[in-house]
Design a protein around this motif. Structure first.
Motif, PDB file in Angstrom:
ATOM      1  N   ILE A   1       0.845  -1.188   0.000  1.00 26.49           N
ATOM      2  CA  ILE A   1       0.000   0.000   0.000  1.00 26.49           C
ATOM      3  C   ILE A   1       0.883   1.241   0.000  1.00 26.49           C
ATOM      4  O   ILE A   1       1.723   1.419   0.883  1.00 26.49           O
ATOM      5  N   VAL A   2       0.695   2.071  -1.002  1.00 30.17           N
ATOM      6  CA  VAL A   2       1.445   3.322  -1.118  1.00 30.17           C
ATOM      7  C   VAL A   2       0.496   4.464  -0.775  1.00 30.17           C
ATOM      8  O   VAL A   2      -0.544   4.635  -1.429  1.00 30.17           O
ATOM      9  N   SER A   3       0.826   5.212   0.257  1.00 31.82           N
ATOM     10  CA  SER A   3      -0.015   6.344   0.670  1.00 31.82           C
ATOM     11  C   SER A   3       0.372   7.569  -0.148  1.00 31.82           C
ATOM     12  O   SER A   3       1.511   8.045  -0.083  1.00 31.82           O
ATOM     13  N   LEU A   4      -0.573   8.075  -0.944  1.00 25.48           N
ATOM     14  CA  LEU A   4      -0.323   9.247  -1.775  1.00 25.48           C
ATOM     15  C   LEU A   4      -0.580  10.525  -1.002  1.00 25.48           C
ATOM     16  O   LEU A   4       0.199  11.474  -1.064  1.00 25.48           O
ATOM     17  N   THR A   5      -1.676  10.576  -0.287  1.00 24.77           N
ATOM     18  CA  THR A   5      -1.962  11.687   0.623  1.00 24.77           C
ATOM     19  C   THR A   5      -2.557  11.108   1.890  1.00 24.77           C
ATOM     20  O   THR A   5      -3.304  10.127   1.838  1.00 24.77           O
TER      21      THR A   5
ATOM     22  N   ASN B   1      -4.805   6.411  -1.421  1.00 29.82           N
ATOM     23  CA  ASN B   1      -3.845   5.306  -1.431  1.00 29.82           C
ATOM     24  C   ASN B   1      -3.836   4.592  -2.776  1.00 29.82           C
ATOM     25  O   ASN B   1      -4.818   4.610  -3.518  1.00 29.82           O
ATOM     26  N   PHE B   2      -2.708   3.952  -3.049  1.00 28.41           N
ATOM     27  CA  PHE B   2      -2.606   3.046  -4.196  1.00 28.41           C
ATOM     28  C   PHE B   2      -2.126   1.712  -3.671  1.00 28.41           C
ATOM     29  O   PHE B   2      -1.135   1.634  -2.939  1.00 28.41           O
ATOM     30  N   THR B   3      -2.839   0.647  -4.015  1.00 25.50           N
ATOM     31  CA  THR B   3      -2.478  -0.692  -3.554  1.00 25.50           C
ATOM     32  C   THR B   3      -1.879  -1.488  -4.700  1.00 25.50           C
ATOM     33  O   THR B   3      -2.560  -1.763  -5.699  1.00 25.50           O
ATOM     34  N   TYR B   4      -0.604  -1.841  -4.557  1.00 25.84           N
ATOM     35  CA  TYR B   4       0.028  -2.693  -5.565  1.00 25.84           C
ATOM     36  C   TYR B   4      -0.307  -4.145  -5.251  1.00 25.84           C
ATOM     37  O   TYR B   4      -0.145  -4.622  -4.125  1.00 25.84           O
ATOM     38  N   LEU B   5      -0.772  -4.866  -6.262  1.00 29.95           N
ATOM     39  CA  LEU B   5      -1.087  -6.291  -6.123  1.00 29.95           C
ATOM     40  C   LEU B   5      -0.260  -7.082  -7.125  1.00 29.95           C
ATOM     41  O   LEU B   5      -0.085  -6.650  -8.270  1.00 29.95           O
ATOM     42  N   PRO B   6       0.261  -8.231  -6.724  1.00 30.80           N
ATOM     43  CA  PRO B   6       1.148  -8.998  -7.606  1.00 30.80           C
ATOM     44  C   PRO B   6       0.449  -9.483  -8.875  1.00 30.80           C
ATOM     45  O   PRO B   6      -0.654 -10.035  -8.817  1.00 30.80           O
ATOM     46  N   LEU B   7       1.101  -9.284 -10.006  1.00 37.50           N
ATOM     47  CA  LEU B   7       0.542  -9.705 -11.291  1.00 37.50           C
ATOM     48  C   LEU B   7       0.567 -11.220 -11.459  1.00 37.50           C
ATOM     49  O   LEU B   7      -0.019 -11.748 -12.419  1.00 37.50           O
ATOM     50  N   THR B   8       1.209 -11.906 -10.544  1.00 37.11           N
ATOM     51  CA  THR B   8       1.264 -13.375 -10.601  1.00 37.11           C
ATOM     52  C   THR B   8      -0.109 -14.013 -10.375  1.00 37.11           C
ATOM     53  O   THR B   8      -0.225 -15.240 -10.434  1.00 37.11           O
ATOM     54  N   ILE B   9      -1.131 -13.211 -10.139  1.00 37.42           N
ATOM     55  CA  ILE B   9      -2.488 -13.744  -9.993  1.00 37.42           C
ATOM     56  C   ILE B   9      -2.955 -14.423 -11.275  1.00 37.42           C
ATOM     57  O   ILE B   9      -3.817 -15.311 -11.252  1.00 37.42           O
TER      58      ILE B   9
END
Length: 390
Positions: A59-63, A72-80
């Motif tokens: 989770i990347v907090s933008l503000t 927020n921006f949530t990065y999820l693995p593309l390996t799904i």
């Protein structure tokens, strides 16, 4: 047992999701949860549904915002992709508008699966109504989806009026709901492995116990609840205690403030409690209070109701839609602590009120069981794939 293959994509498969996943798996044996954050099975639900952990989310907090979810921006693995190709689902329920939802929507023409966007509920911090790029992306995703679901009417209205979901593709019903027996621990047996924070002492029968469960952070509005207690104290309104279950960055400051205001004997700070121990707190309390400034849903509200407790619920929580004023609780504006104090005082002035409203609370929750939530999800899935069942 029906033969539809159902995948659920959950960024975090926390305990409150699991009762419905168990019931859905009992209807559709080929149901599988894919998640990037797994806490293990909730007590009593061990191995009750299939789960596969796929990488880790970031989770990347933008503000940041003290009184909102923030940007927020949530990065999820593309390996799904590989696990889904292997599982070959007929229907995918994907939580919110994250990377996994976008991926499965883009792969629809190739894989021919049906995709349902599950939007927990609407609130200012997650709706991004003032972000043109985000709204454009979400509208595109809704246009590609086969259906959308939400726990609340507020969430459904957002999907329909803001994101242009066609009414015939929109389904609203609570699907994040608790399983009563998981919280049905009124007096836990002595266990040396449990601290006193997990197993509270028996309540003082002469005192009305108000209960707060949640993060001790600004967004949860505990400071307004404490101000309401201060007002009760100044009015000498009855004998009560407030139990605070949870931890967070505001805890030290609020404890200090409470002592300064003469509330030390009224407030009991229990700290963080494992999910397995929460039932004892719910059952020993008389009234649950949820003063949140923003929550898309608010599972603790349903947990309190299923334990037969009336709820004083913030109007800024999605779950306030389940509160029937004067029947199973009351709704209030958390930014007006004087109004909250008045509603708390009703339970002090009418000692039998909590029990009366609590019985109605438990009756209401009979229509929002995990089994009914699973049937709702099953109807949505079968609407999209009517030929996949016998």
């Amino acid at each position: 047992m029906k033969k539809l293959r159902i995948a659920w994509l959950l960024t975090s498969a926390f305990y409150y999701w699991q009762p419905t996943m168990k019931s859905l798996s009992q209807l559709f044996a080929e149901t599988k949860v894919f998640t990037s954050r797994w806490h293990g099975y909730a007590p009593g639900l061990e191995n009750s549904f299939q789960v596969e952990v796929v990488g880790e989310r970031k989770i990347v907090s933008l503000t940041k915002s003290e009184q909102s979810y923030g940007d927020n921006f949530t990065y999820l693995p593309l390996t799904i992709i590989k696990p889904l190709f292997t599982f070959k689902p007929d229907v995918i329920f994907s939580n919110s508008f994250g990377m996994w939802t976008l991926l499965v929507l883009l792969l629809k023409p190739i894989m021919r699966w049906r995709v349902v966007i599950a939007y927990e509920g609407s609130s200012p911090g997650v709706d991004y109504r003032h972000s043109a790029p985000r709204l454009a992306l979400r509208r595109m995703m809704v246009s590609l989806a086969d259906a959308c679901i939400s726990n609340s009417q507020r969430g459904g209205d957002y999907l329909k009026t803001v994101l242009n979901c066609p009414p015939e593709q929109l389904f609203v019903h609570p699907y994040e709901v608790p399983l009563p027996h998981i919280l049905a621990v009124e007096s836990p047996a002595p266990d040396e492995s449990l601290t006193n924070r997990v197993k509270p002492p028996l309540k003082n029968d002469s005192a009305c116990v108000f209960l707060f469960v949640g993060g001790v952070i600004a967004r949860k509005g505990l400071n307004f609840l404490l101000e309401a207690c201060r007002q009760l104290e100044s009015q000498e309104k009855g004998n009560y205690e407030l139990w605070v279950v949870g931890d967070g960055g505001q805890k030290a400051d609020l404890e200090c403030w409470s002592e300064e205001q003469g509330l030390k004997e009224r407030i009991r700070w229990w700290g963080r409690v494992d999910y397995a121990g929460l039932g004892s707190y719910f059952h020993q309390a008389d009234v649950f209070i949820f003063p949140t400034l923003e929550d898309t849903w608010g599972m603790v509200v349903l947990e309190a109701l299923v334990c037969g407790k009336p709820v004083l619920c913030s109007q800024l929580a999605g779950a306030c839609e389940l509160i029937q004023e004067g029947k199973n609780g009351f709704i209030f504006d958390p930014r007006e602590p004087q109004i909250l104090a008045q509603k708390m005082a009703q339970f002090l002035e009418q000692p039998s009120l909590a029990a009366i409203l609590g019985e109605q609370a438990k009756t209401l929750m009979e229509q929002y069981s995990p089994e009914q939530a699973a049937q709702f999800l099953g109807r949505v899935a079968e609407t999209l794939c009517p030929l996949s069942t016998p």
